[in-house]
Write a protein that holds these residues in place. Structure first.
Motif, PDB file in Angstrom:
ATOM      1  N   ASP A 133       0.677  -1.103   0.083  1.00  0.00           N
ATOM      2  CA  ASP A 133       0.017  -0.406  -0.314  1.00  0.00           C
ATOM      3  C   ASP A 133       0.897   1.104   0.201  1.00  0.00           C
ATOM      4  O   ASP A 133       0.726   2.081  -0.370  1.00  0.00           O
ATOM      5  CB  ASP A 133      -0.985  -0.338   0.901  1.00  0.00           C
ATOM      6  N   LEU A 134       1.899   1.282   0.527  1.00  0.00           N
ATOM      7  CA  LEU A 134       2.556   2.510   0.979  1.00  0.00           C
ATOM      8  C   LEU A 134       3.708   2.296  -0.486  1.00  0.00           C
ATOM      9  O   LEU A 134       3.585   4.205  -0.758  1.00  0.00           O
ATOM     10  CB  LEU A 134       3.610   2.357   2.593  1.00  0.00           C
ATOM     11  N   ALA A 135       3.952   1.580  -1.355  1.00  0.00           N
ATOM     12  CA  ALA A 135       4.446   1.287  -2.574  1.00  0.00           C
ATOM     13  C   ALA A 135       3.175   2.119  -3.359  1.00  0.00           C
ATOM     14  O   ALA A 135       3.718   3.142  -4.370  1.00  0.00           O
ATOM     15  CB  ALA A 135       4.782   1.034  -3.467  1.00  0.00           C
ATOM     16  N   ARG A 136       1.944   2.488  -3.348  1.00  0.00           N
ATOM     17  CA  ARG A 136       0.432   2.913  -3.805  1.00  0.00           C
ATOM     18  C   ARG A 136       0.830   4.268  -3.652  1.00  0.00           C
ATOM     19  O   ARG A 136       0.864   4.689  -4.415  1.00  0.00           O
ATOM     20  CB  ARG A 136      -0.058   1.601  -3.466  1.00  0.00           C
ATOM     21  N   VAL A 137       0.976   4.807  -2.644  1.00  0.00           N
ATOM     22  CA  VAL A 137       1.172   5.769  -2.159  1.00  0.00           C
ATOM     23  C   VAL A 137       2.259   6.842  -2.495  1.00  0.00           C
ATOM     24  O   VAL A 137       1.915   8.308  -3.231  1.00  0.00           O
ATOM     25  CB  VAL A 137       1.370   5.849  -0.495  1.00  0.00           C
ATOM     26  N   ALA A 164       3.918   5.528  15.822  1.00  0.00           N
ATOM     27  CA  ALA A 164       4.493   7.044  15.144  1.00  0.00           C
ATOM     28  C   ALA A 164       3.149   8.144  13.975  1.00  0.00           C
ATOM     29  O   ALA A 164       3.565   9.483  14.511  1.00  0.00           O
ATOM     30  CB  ALA A 164       5.943   7.085  15.165  1.00  0.00           C
ATOM     31  N   LEU A 165       3.020   7.246  12.949  1.00  0.00           N
ATOM     32  CA  LEU A 165       1.884   8.026  12.493  1.00  0.00           C
ATOM     33  C   LEU A 165       1.225   7.039  11.997  1.00  0.00           C
ATOM     34  O   LEU A 165       1.039   5.819  12.070  1.00  0.00           O
ATOM     35  CB  LEU A 165       3.120   8.051  11.346  1.00  0.00           C
ATOM     36  N   ASP A 166       0.031   7.337  11.394  1.00  0.00           N
ATOM     37  CA  ASP A 166      -1.610   6.967  10.886  1.00  0.00           C
ATOM     38  C   ASP A 166      -0.879   7.512   8.819  1.00  0.00           C
ATOM     39  O   ASP A 166      -1.116   8.898   8.828  1.00  0.00           O
ATOM     40  CB  ASP A 166      -2.677   7.141  10.958  1.00  0.00           C
ATOM     41  N   VAL A 167      -0.986   6.461   8.144  1.00  0.00           N
ATOM     42  CA  VAL A 167      -1.520   7.011   6.552  1.00  0.00           C
ATOM     43  C   VAL A 167      -2.754   6.694   6.621  1.00  0.00           C
ATOM     44  O   VAL A 167      -3.443   5.553   6.815  1.00  0.00           O
ATOM     45  CB  VAL A 167      -0.582   6.382   5.413  1.00  0.00           C
ATOM     46  N   VAL A 168      -3.374   7.495   5.766  1.00  0.00           N
ATOM     47  CA  VAL A 168      -5.102   7.252   5.242  1.00  0.00           C
ATOM     48  C   VAL A 168      -5.070   7.624   3.968  1.00  0.00           C
ATOM     49  O   VAL A 168      -3.598   8.818   3.120  1.00  0.00           O
ATOM     50  CB  VAL A 168      -5.509   8.518   5.987  1.00  0.00           C
ATOM     51  N   VAL A 169      -6.070   6.469   3.167  1.00  0.00           N
ATOM     52  CA  VAL A 169      -5.866   6.995   1.432  1.00  0.00           C
ATOM     53  C   VAL A 169      -7.545   7.108   0.579  1.00  0.00           C
ATOM     54  O   VAL A 169      -8.046   6.122   1.672  1.00  0.00           O
ATOM     55  CB  VAL A 169      -5.506   5.281   0.943  1.00  0.00           C
ATOM     56  N   ALA A 170      -7.265   7.411  -0.124  1.00  0.00           N
ATOM     57  CA  ALA A 170      -8.946   7.378  -0.480  1.00  0.00           C
ATOM     58  C   ALA A 170      -8.631   6.638  -1.744  1.00  0.00           C
ATOM     59  O   ALA A 170      -8.066   7.002  -2.609  1.00  0.00           O
ATOM     60  CB  ALA A 170      -9.312   8.997  -1.010  1.00  0.00           C
ATOM     61  N   GLU A 171      -9.757   5.170  -1.954  1.00  0.00           N
ATOM     62  CA  GLU A 171      -8.975   4.827  -3.096  1.00  0.00           C
ATOM     63  C   GLU A 171     -10.708   4.179  -3.562  1.00  0.00           C
ATOM     64  O   GLU A 171     -11.475   4.304  -2.966  1.00  0.00           O
ATOM     65  CB  GLU A 171      -8.254   3.346  -2.639  1.00  0.00           C
ATOM     66  N   GLU A 172     -10.481   4.203  -5.136  1.00  0.00           N
ATOM     67  CA  GLU A 172     -11.725   2.783  -5.237  1.00  0.00           C
ATOM     68  C   GLU A 172     -11.563   1.295  -5.539  1.00  0.00           C
ATOM     69  O   GLU A 172     -12.348   0.761  -4.673  1.00  0.00           O
ATOM     70  CB  GLU A 172     -12.052   3.232  -6.680  1.00  0.00           C
ATOM     71  N   SER A 173     -10.361   0.831  -4.812  1.00  0.00           N
ATOM     72  CA  SER A 173     -10.267  -0.368  -4.820  1.00  0.00           C
ATOM     73  C   SER A 173      -8.683  -1.132  -4.427  1.00  0.00           C
ATOM     74  O   SER A 173      -8.035   0.434  -4.459  1.00  0.00           O
ATOM     75  CB  SER A 173      -9.944  -0.984  -6.414  1.00  0.00           C
ATOM     76  N   PRO A 174      -8.532  -1.525  -2.866  1.00  0.00           N
ATOM     77  CA  PRO A 174      -7.406  -1.789  -2.622  1.00  0.00           C
ATOM     78  C   PRO A 174      -6.406  -2.595  -3.484  1.00  0.00           C
ATOM     79  O   PRO A 174      -4.967  -1.823  -3.270  1.00  0.00           O
ATOM     80  CB  PRO A 174      -7.601  -2.334  -1.724  1.00  0.00           C
ATOM     81  N   THR A 175      -6.412  -2.288  -5.073  1.00  0.00           N
ATOM     82  CA  THR A 175      -5.373  -2.859  -5.842  1.00  0.00           C
ATOM     83  C   THR A 175      -5.412  -1.743  -6.710  1.00  0.00           C
ATOM     84  O   THR A 175      -4.654  -1.781  -7.838  1.00  0.00           O
ATOM     85  CB  THR A 175      -5.551  -4.275  -6.713  1.00  0.00           C
ATOM     86  N   GLY A 176      -6.048  -1.175  -6.760  1.00  0.00           N
ATOM     87  CA  GLY A 176      -6.055  -0.162  -7.782  1.00  0.00           C
ATOM     88  C   GLY A 176      -5.351   1.352  -7.516  1.00  0.00           C
ATOM     89  O   GLY A 176      -4.775   1.352  -6.826  1.00  0.00           O
ATOM     90  N   PRO A 177      -5.004   2.578  -7.831  1.00  0.00           N
ATOM     91  CA  PRO A 177      -4.503   3.542  -7.968  1.00  0.00           C
ATOM     92  C   PRO A 177      -4.922   4.266  -7.015  1.00  0.00           C
ATOM     93  O   PRO A 177      -6.430   4.143  -6.464  1.00  0.00           O
ATOM     94  CB  PRO A 177      -4.938   5.093  -9.004  1.00  0.00           C
ATOM     95  N   VAL A 178      -3.819   5.199  -6.037  1.00  0.00           N
ATOM     96  CA  VAL A 178      -4.707   5.498  -4.759  1.00  0.00           C
ATOM     97  C   VAL A 178      -4.929   6.899  -5.547  1.00  0.00           C
ATOM     98  O   VAL A 178      -4.171   7.647  -5.732  1.00  0.00           O
ATOM     99  CB  VAL A 178      -3.044   6.135  -3.565  1.00  0.00           C
ATOM    100  N   LEU A 179      -6.777   7.577  -5.585  1.00  0.00           N
ATOM    101  CA  LEU A 179      -6.945   8.448  -5.289  1.00  0.00           C
ATOM    102  C   LEU A 179      -6.459  10.162  -4.491  1.00  0.00           C
ATOM    103  O   LEU A 179      -5.686  11.239  -5.277  1.00  0.00           O
ATOM    104  CB  LEU A 179      -8.453   8.372  -5.345  1.00  0.00           C
ATOM    105  N   CYS A 180      -5.918   9.664  -3.176  1.00  0.00           N
ATOM    106  CA  CYS A 180      -5.905  10.850  -2.402  1.00  0.00           C
ATOM    107  C   CYS A 180      -5.258  10.332  -1.655  1.00  0.00           C
ATOM    108  O   CYS A 180      -5.364   9.538  -1.037  1.00  0.00           O
ATOM    109  CB  CYS A 180      -6.848  11.407  -2.278  1.00  0.00           C
TER     110      CYS A 180
END
Length: 267
Positions: A133-137, A164-180
């Motif tokens: 997921d972080l590679a997608r980010v 120490a941190l939380d990463v949040v994504v907006a996506e249509e699919s867990p395998t598709g592109p990260v939108l935000c």
């Protein structure tokens, strides 16, 4: 105590602009706070002067130019509009630093940012932490900001200290592109958390994704017991955040010297 005073005391004077991380040196050279990798070139370098530069500011500026040029590194001098001396920017430019885009320091209570945001159909928010997921980010960030960004640094930060941190994504699919994507760093032992990132694919802007990640991260900070949030924001994001109740308290401008070639990077 004002919010700016609280931020200055809890974060800047306490040396918490950067938390300790594997392979990273945090030290001081007189009034200058420095952050750089033990292995030159393996991470970004940053300096600041939260207590001012005293009676001979050019001496301390010259020492940083010599230090980072000697290591062959690019360094950012992070300045705030209330730093002293008042002509710090002019002195940095005279020493070979180049100003990058000014941002606004916004502070406020996390409770005011927690609200419901309607997302487009099919889009969901998710906290992520896996290498995949972080590679997608990283793909998202390279798409928006180009190949010059510090690839892999977010994943390395999560590996070093996942709490120490939380990463949040907006996506249509867990395998598709990260939108935000945006992340939230927790400054332990303080009332402050800080929001970073907030990058959105151009075709998905103005559809509530950024506001949704802000609200979600604010709820996470609240649940972890942090009362205040800090953001360094661009002119594009500032109106959104001010409407949510954050206050502009100062501006911050990075001044960059490229010690890899002995000359400042052109803007």
């Amino acid at each position: 105590m004002s919010l700016l005073d609280a931020f200055h005391t809890s974060i800047r004077l306490a040396g918490r602009e950067d938390e300790p991380a594997p392979g990273i040196v945090l030290d001081t050279d007189g009034p200058v706070r420095r952050r750089y990798p033990a292995t030159p070139g393996s991470s970004y370098c940053m300096v600041e002067c939260p207590e001012g530069l005293g009676e001979d500011p050019d001496h301390w500026i010259a020492r940083q130019v010599a230090f980072f040029s000697g290591r062959g590194e690019q360094v950012e001098w992070k300045t705030y509009s209330y730093d002293s001396p008042a002509d710090l920017a002019d002195r940095l430019v005279a020493a070979g630093f180049v100003a990058e885009d000014e941002e606004t320091l916004l502070l406020g209570e996390v409770a005011g940012l927690v609200h419901d945001v309607a997302l487009p159909d099919g889009v969901a928010l998710r906290q992520v932490g896996s290498e995949e997921d972080l590679a997608r980010v990283d793909v998202l960030l390279r798409t928006i900001w180009g190949e010059g960004r510090d690839d892999g640094s977010l994943a390395a930060e999560v590996r070093a200290d996942p709490d120490a941190l939380d990463v949040v994504v907006a996506e249509e699919s867990p395998t598709g592109p990260v939108l935000c994507a945006g992340w939230l760093r927790y400054t332990r032992g303080t009332d402050f958390a800080s929001m970073w990132g907030g990058s959105t694919l151009p075709q998905w802007r103005r559809r509530g994704l950024y506001r949704a990640t802000v609200a979600h991260r604010a709820a996470l900070a609240r649940d972890r017991g942090h009362r205040y949030v800090r953001l360094d924001t661009s002119p594009h994001s500032r109106p959104i955040l001010e409407r949510l109740g954050l206050r502009a308290v100062a501006t911050t401008t990075p001044y960059v010297l490229d010690g890899r070639s002995g000359a400042a990077r052109s803007s």
